[in-house]
Write a protein that holds these residues in place. Structure first.
Motif, short mmCIF file in Angstrom:
data_model
loop_
_atom_site.label_atom_id
_atom_site.label_comp_id
_atom_site.label_asym_id
_atom_site.label_seq_id
_atom_site.Cartn_x
_atom_site.Cartn_y
_atom_site.Cartn_z
N LEU A 162 0.84 -1.20 0.00
CA LEU A 162 0.00 0.00 0.00
C LEU A 162 0.87 1.26 0.00
O LEU A 162 0.63 2.21 -0.73
CB LEU A 162 -0.92 0.00 1.22
CG LEU A 162 -1.84 1.22 1.33
CD1 LEU A 162 -2.90 1.21 0.25
CD2 LEU A 162 -2.48 1.30 2.70
N ARG A 163 1.94 1.21 0.85
CA ARG A 163 2.82 2.38 0.92
C ARG A 163 3.49 2.65 -0.43
O ARG A 163 3.60 3.78 -0.87
CB ARG A 163 3.87 2.19 2.02
CG ARG A 163 3.36 2.65 3.38
CD ARG A 163 4.48 2.67 4.40
NE ARG A 163 4.82 1.32 4.82
CZ ARG A 163 4.26 0.73 5.90
NH1 ARG A 163 3.37 1.39 6.62
NH2 ARG A 163 4.58 -0.49 6.23
N GLU A 193 2.33 1.86 -3.27
CA GLU A 193 1.31 2.37 -4.19
C GLU A 193 1.05 3.85 -3.95
O GLU A 193 0.89 4.64 -4.88
CB GLU A 193 0.03 1.56 -4.01
CG GLU A 193 -0.92 1.73 -5.18
CD GLU A 193 -2.16 0.86 -5.06
OE1 GLU A 193 -2.14 -0.11 -4.26
OE2 GLU A 193 -3.15 1.16 -5.74
N GLN A 194 1.00 4.22 -2.63
CA GLN A 194 0.79 5.64 -2.31
C GLN A 194 1.92 6.50 -2.85
O GLN A 194 1.72 7.66 -3.21
CB GLN A 194 0.68 5.81 -0.78
CG GLN A 194 -0.66 5.34 -0.23
CD GLN A 194 -0.66 5.27 1.28
OE1 GLN A 194 0.40 5.30 1.91
NE2 GLN A 194 -1.84 5.17 1.87
N LYS A 195 3.13 5.92 -2.91
CA LYS A 195 4.25 6.69 -3.45
C LYS A 195 4.21 6.74 -4.97
O LYS A 195 4.95 7.50 -5.59
CB LYS A 195 5.57 6.07 -3.02
CG LYS A 195 5.89 6.30 -1.55
CD LYS A 195 7.17 5.61 -1.17
CE LYS A 195 7.45 5.76 0.31
NZ LYS A 195 8.43 4.79 0.79
N GLY A 196 3.33 5.91 -5.55
CA GLY A 196 3.21 5.93 -7.01
C GLY A 196 4.22 5.03 -7.71
O GLY A 196 4.39 5.12 -8.92
N TRP A 197 4.90 4.17 -6.97
CA TRP A 197 5.92 3.31 -7.59
C TRP A 197 5.32 2.04 -8.17
O TRP A 197 5.85 1.46 -9.09
CB TRP A 197 7.02 2.95 -6.57
CG TRP A 197 7.78 4.19 -6.11
CD1 TRP A 197 7.73 5.41 -6.70
CD2 TRP A 197 8.67 4.29 -5.01
NE1 TRP A 197 8.54 6.29 -6.03
CE2 TRP A 197 9.13 5.63 -4.98
CE3 TRP A 197 9.14 3.39 -4.04
CZ2 TRP A 197 10.03 6.09 -4.02
CZ3 TRP A 197 10.03 3.86 -3.09
CH2 TRP A 197 10.48 5.20 -3.07
N TYR A 242 -0.42 -6.53 -8.44
CA TYR A 242 0.42 -5.33 -8.38
C TYR A 242 1.40 -5.34 -9.54
O TYR A 242 1.87 -6.39 -9.95
CB TYR A 242 1.19 -5.31 -7.06
CG TYR A 242 0.28 -5.27 -5.85
CD1 TYR A 242 -0.08 -4.06 -5.27
CD2 TYR A 242 -0.24 -6.45 -5.31
CE1 TYR A 242 -0.93 -4.02 -4.18
CE2 TYR A 242 -1.09 -6.42 -4.22
CZ TYR A 242 -1.44 -5.21 -3.66
OH TYR A 242 -2.27 -5.17 -2.59
#
Lengths: 113, 886
Positions: free
Chosen positions: A57-58, A60-64, A81
């Protein structure tokens, strides 16, 4: 021969491992990623598999990485993912950083001549 | 960048609920299944495979918690929880909440509406003007006068020279004047509100046209040009893009449209402007650019950036006084001081009565808001009392004081926000009506709802929330939290409640005093004897001179009069030379055997009128007779009717009836009657002018033409407002070739004096009624609370032999004492405030003790009833029930 004692995941390395996994295997669900990590570690890693979900999730939040719901091989719903463009760049950068760190640590720990 | 991205997705996560978490559950189940399958393949039994899978995946609850923490912003989430709590608390006390919201909505909306009016009237410059604080209206204050500033009225030469003299401090100076211009003839004739401008006018204002090119002093201005308003463009030309270059007829001339003014720009004054026309085209005086006798022009300047107003004013005054000695006619070259006033009309140095009333009303609206807040704070304290047990429990469970405070404040914030939203809805609907009555049309029509208004509402609501939250919050911090189960021990806030009661009453006093003051003023001003009765007089006027046919004035107006006399609802008609109250003629005449009086107002105004005029205007003949139809014929012996001022001035101590005046080469014009008062410049407030100005009325057909002007006057049988458009249509069509016929009520000229009082009265009355209701509710709630708190005590008193009536008095007494203190404080407040209205009021002293007595009496009665109704319950207490009461 007893297997070497399994280590905790070193802080900050889980992200890099996940990115690398997605880069080499392509889109994966959580289970696939966890399995891959265990295979590579050959039992050297005491991974509590649940912990990869907050990590994902983290990322994804960073957009990586990006994710979408899909169907797994046993016909259940799962989130898949995949690496984003930014993620690919990040992987390159982090790999280089890691190599430099390891290099430095190796020299540091070499027996003195 | 990445940090922002993370924060945003977490914010989104907090707000968008839980779908992602439900999906996580599915993900984890899938994961578990896949793991178990793997173990089964390795040969474990079904149960063992599942156990092993669970072990490897780890605690599902922990995973989900960790996931949730990563998903949201923790602070925001806690806030959301607290908000939910606060909302639940409010919903539990639904009655209180509804009452609180209603009170706050009324308070907030009235404050916002009136603050908005103040903003629009006083603070906000006209839209589209570039750097409006540098644009200044030019005023003069004559040093020999009464010290009041007036808008400069001067000739073009003076304005030009003034501009040249201070050219290092200003960018440009412009002259302009207002006008109404008829357009076209016959039934389709229309009329425009016009500004006649000098070349630099638009340079000074710095506005950008919606279309075309605005005239500028930097190019030669074509006298045939015209700029039209955006509204006129839409109405007349349907917003067509090719309007530039099209013709527009104004009076006798055809103009060419060169530009369209920006949308929402309706000029810088009260009347929305339709067209802007070069002065060259409108001033019928040949030498207006060089001559000095026309004094009708106003001036505007644009200051250079960074120029200090005070220093440029001093310089301008110097220049002006020098220029005046050269240019102005002899006799009025007294020194003057030039002032540069700001653009918003309400801020002019000639600060009008309306401005004062509006300010007073805005302050008063603030008082109503404070009262509403006080009342709501009371309600919150009372509900807070019922919640002490709940608070104790929360404290016992570990809620810190900070958390409890936050909940209390959130309640206040919630109340304020809901009320704010409701108030905003009211502001848009009710506010529009208030703005229409209060504001000049230009300010009233522009953008009824804008960011400024919303910001204002939000600011006021924030203030309210702060006020509301701090009262219970203060109480909360002073509570001592005791052993769980024994509750929170706090002193009963009866003193605080009493203070609020006193406060509300105190705030209501100025409102009531204001209402009475305005009511008395309004009544008195309507009963001033002017010797005139203008309420039903309508002016009907076709400007034949502007249409190029001045010789037809008389015929045309006779024709209109004949036509209107036939209409049902028309009681009387007359043709006159000068429109009453709108100026006229004063000529030198001789009174045989009497010296010509000197001093101000020595020459009476003269008018030539039909015989019916005296009755039509409601004049009273106090000696001799009025004019008759026999007088009003060519060749009839010349006669005149004068008012008391003329009689007193020219025949002091004697009767003028039968005496002669000599005017315009006629040997003797006989005075045949005297009318009471009847000043030609009637002011609603009477005053010295009313007493001093003479008026002489000559029969129109028999006598001389002072000038060629004509006006038809109509007296209607009923309310003239209902007839205005009918009268206009009839008059306009009485001939096929008439220019626009203007129709208006004669007492409109008194309106500027009556309006402030009427507005003050209406708004004070409305706000006072609100204040009374709010104060009553507050008193009733506090008394009722006292009654229920002391039910047990009252039961004991009853058992011990107290009379029910005594108990009612006992319960009401406390409230009444608090009220009396409030009344005393309020009277002081009102006395201090009323002085500010001194110049607006009429016929009543701001400190009139009778007014204060009346206001106090009303409050005592209303408050007494409000306290007595709940107190009455005490008398009906059943002692046995009361003793069991908890």
């Amino acid at each position: 021969m007893t297997p070497p004692p399994s280590a905790e995941v070193p802080y900050g390395t889980l992200d890099l491992m996940v990115l690398k996994t997605l880069a080499s295997l392509g889109p994966q669900h959580g289970y696939g990623i966890a399995r891959r990590l265990e295979q590579v570690a050959e039992g050297a890693l005491a991974l509590n598999q649940g912990t990869i979900y907050p990590a994902l999730l983290r990322l994804e939040q960073k957009g990586w990485i990006a994710s979408e719901m899909g169907t797994s091989e046993n016909n259940r719903r799962a989130r898949f993912y995949s690496l984003t463009k930014t993620g690919q760049k990040q992987l390159v950068a982090e790999t280089a950083l890691w190599a430099r760190t390891v290099d430095m640590m190796t020299r540091m720990l070499e027996p003195e001549r | 960048m990445t940090a922002l991205r993370v924060w945003l997705s977490r914010l989104l996560g907090t707000l968008t609920g839980r779908r992602r978490e439900d999906e996580l559950r599915e993900e984890l189940e899938t994961h578990l299944e896949l793991l178990a399958d793997e173990h089964r393949r390795r040969g474990l039994s079904d149960a063992d495979a599942r156990n092993a899978a669970r072990r490897e995946l780890g605690g599902i609850a922990q995973t989900r918690e960790a996931f949730r923490e990563a998903r949201i912003l923790p602070g925001l989430d806690a806030l959301r929880q607290d908000l939910r709590f606060a909302w639940r608390a409010l919903r539990r006390d639904r009655g209180t909440t509804v009452a609180a919201i209603a009170l706050l909505t009324v308070g907030v909306s009235s404050t916002v509406v009136l603050a908005d009016v103040v903003d629009r009237l006083l603070l906000r410059p006209p839209t589209h003007v570039d750097e409006p604080e540098r644009v200044r209206r030019v005023y003069e204050r004559r040093l020999d006068g009464d010290g009041r500033a007036t808008l400069l009225g001067s000739n073009f030469v003076t304005i030009e020279r003034l501009g040249a003299g201070i050219s290092s401090e200003i960018e440009a100076i412009a002259a302009y004047q207002h006008e109404r211009i008829g357009s076209g003839r016959g039934p389709d004739a229309s009329r425009f509100v016009a500004i006649d401008f000098s070349d630099a006018y638009f340079d000074v204002l710095g506005i950008r046209p919606a279309l075309g090119v605005l005239p500028s002093a930097h190019r030669a201005v074509d006298p045939g040009a015209v700029v039209i308003s955006h509204a006129l463009w839409m109405q007349r030309f349907g917003g067509a893009a090719d309007v530039i270059g099209k013709p527009l007829r104004l009076g006798q001339q055809t103009h060419t449209i060169v530009a369209v003014a920006p949308r929402d720009f309706a000029g810088i004054d009260d009347d929305p402007v339709d067209v802007w026309v070069p002065l060259d085209a409108r001033l019928r005086i040949e030498d207006w650019r060089t001559g000095t006798h026309y004094l009708g022009l106003r001036a505007l300047v644009r200051l250079k950036p960074g120029v200090q107003r005070a220093s440029v004013e001093a310089h301008a005054s110097e220049v002006f006084n020098v220029v005046q000695r050269i240019d102005r006619p002899v006799g009025i070259d007294k020194d003057a001081r030039i002032l540069f006033g700001p653009l918003p009309p309400g801020q002019s140095p000639t600060s009008s009565m309306e401005t004062q009333v509006v300010l007073a009303v805005a302050v008063v609206a603030g008082l109503v808001l404070l009262m509403a807040c006080g009342n709501v704070a009371n309600l919150l304290i009372l509900t807070g009392l019922r919640r002490t047990a709940e608070l104790a429990l929360k404290a016992a469970l570990g809620a810190g004081r900070g958390r409890l405070l936050r909940e209390v404040f959130l309640q206040a914030v919630l109340l304020a926000s809901v009320s704010g939203a409701a108030a905003l809805a009211l502001v848009v609907t009710v506010g529009t009506i208030v703005r229409r009555t209060f504001l000049p049309p230009t300010a009233a029509t522009v953008a009824p709802m804008d960011a400024r208004l919303v910001l204002l509402t939000v600011a006021i609501c924030a203030l309210v929330a702060l006020l509301l939250g701090s009262v219970p919050a203060l109480r909360l911090t002073s509570m001592r939290i005791m052993v769980p189960g024994k509750g929170v021990r706090a002193t009963h806030p009866s003193r605080l409640l009493d203070t609020f009661v006193a406060l509300q009453v105190a705030l209501a006093v100025p409102l009531l005093v204001g209402t009475f003051l305005f009511a008395v003023s309004f009544w008195k001003i309507h009963h001033v004897d002017l010797g005139l009765d203008l309420g039903r007089v309508v002016v009907v006027k076709a400007d034949m001179a502007d249409d190029g046919r001045p010789t037809e004035q008389h015929v045309v107006h006779r024709r209109i009069q004949e036509r209107l006399a036939l209409l049902p609802g028309v009681a009387m008609t007359a043709v006159v030379q000068s429109t009453p109250m709108h100026g006229g003629v004063a000529k030198v005449f001789e009174v045989p055997g009497s010296a010509r009086p000197t001093g101000p107002y020595s020459l009476p105004m003269m008018n030539a009128v039909d015989a019916s005029y005296i009755d039509l205007m409601g004049m009273r003949v106090v000696a001799g007779r009025g004019l008759s139809d026999a007088d009003n014929r060519a060749g009839a012996p010349p006669v005149v009717v004068v008012n008391e001022a003329v009689a007193k001035r020219f025949w002091p101590g004697a009767s003028p009836i039968g005496r002669c005046i000599v005017i315009a080469s006629r040997p003797c014009t006989q005075v045949v009657g005297i009318v009471a008062k009847a000043s030609p410049w009637a002011s609603a407030r009477g005053g010295p002018a009313d007493a001093d100005i003479g008026q002489m009325l000559f029969p129109l057909e028999a006598f001389l033409d002072f000038n060629a002007d004509r006006t038809v006057l109509v007296r209607t049988a009923g309310d003239p407002r209902a007839m205005l458009s009918r009268l206009r249509t009839e008059a306009q069509t009485s001939r096929g070739d008439l220019p626009y016929v203007d129709v208006f009520r004669l007492d409109d000229v008194l309106e500027f004096e009556l309006k402030p009082l009427r507005l003050g009265w209406a708004i004070f009355l409305g706000l006072s009624a609100l204040a009374l209701v709010i104060a009553m509710a507050g008193l009733a709630v506090v008394t009722a609370h006292g009654v229920s708190r002391r039910t047990r005590e009252m039961g004991i008193r009853l058992v011990l032999g107290a009379e029910p009536g005594d108990l009612v008095r006992l319960m009401a007494r406390r409230t009444l004492i608090a009220m009396s203190i409030g009344l005393a404080v309020g009277a002081v407040l009102a006395y201090a405030g009323a002085g500010l209205l001194k110049t607006v009021l009429f016929g009543v002293e701001p400190g009139d003790p009778r007014i204060f007595a009346a206001a106090t009496a009303v409050l005592l009665i209303v408050g007494g009833v409000a306290a007595w109704i709940p107190a009455r319950r005490t008398g009906r207490i059943d002692p046995s029930a009361a003793l069991r009461f908890e």
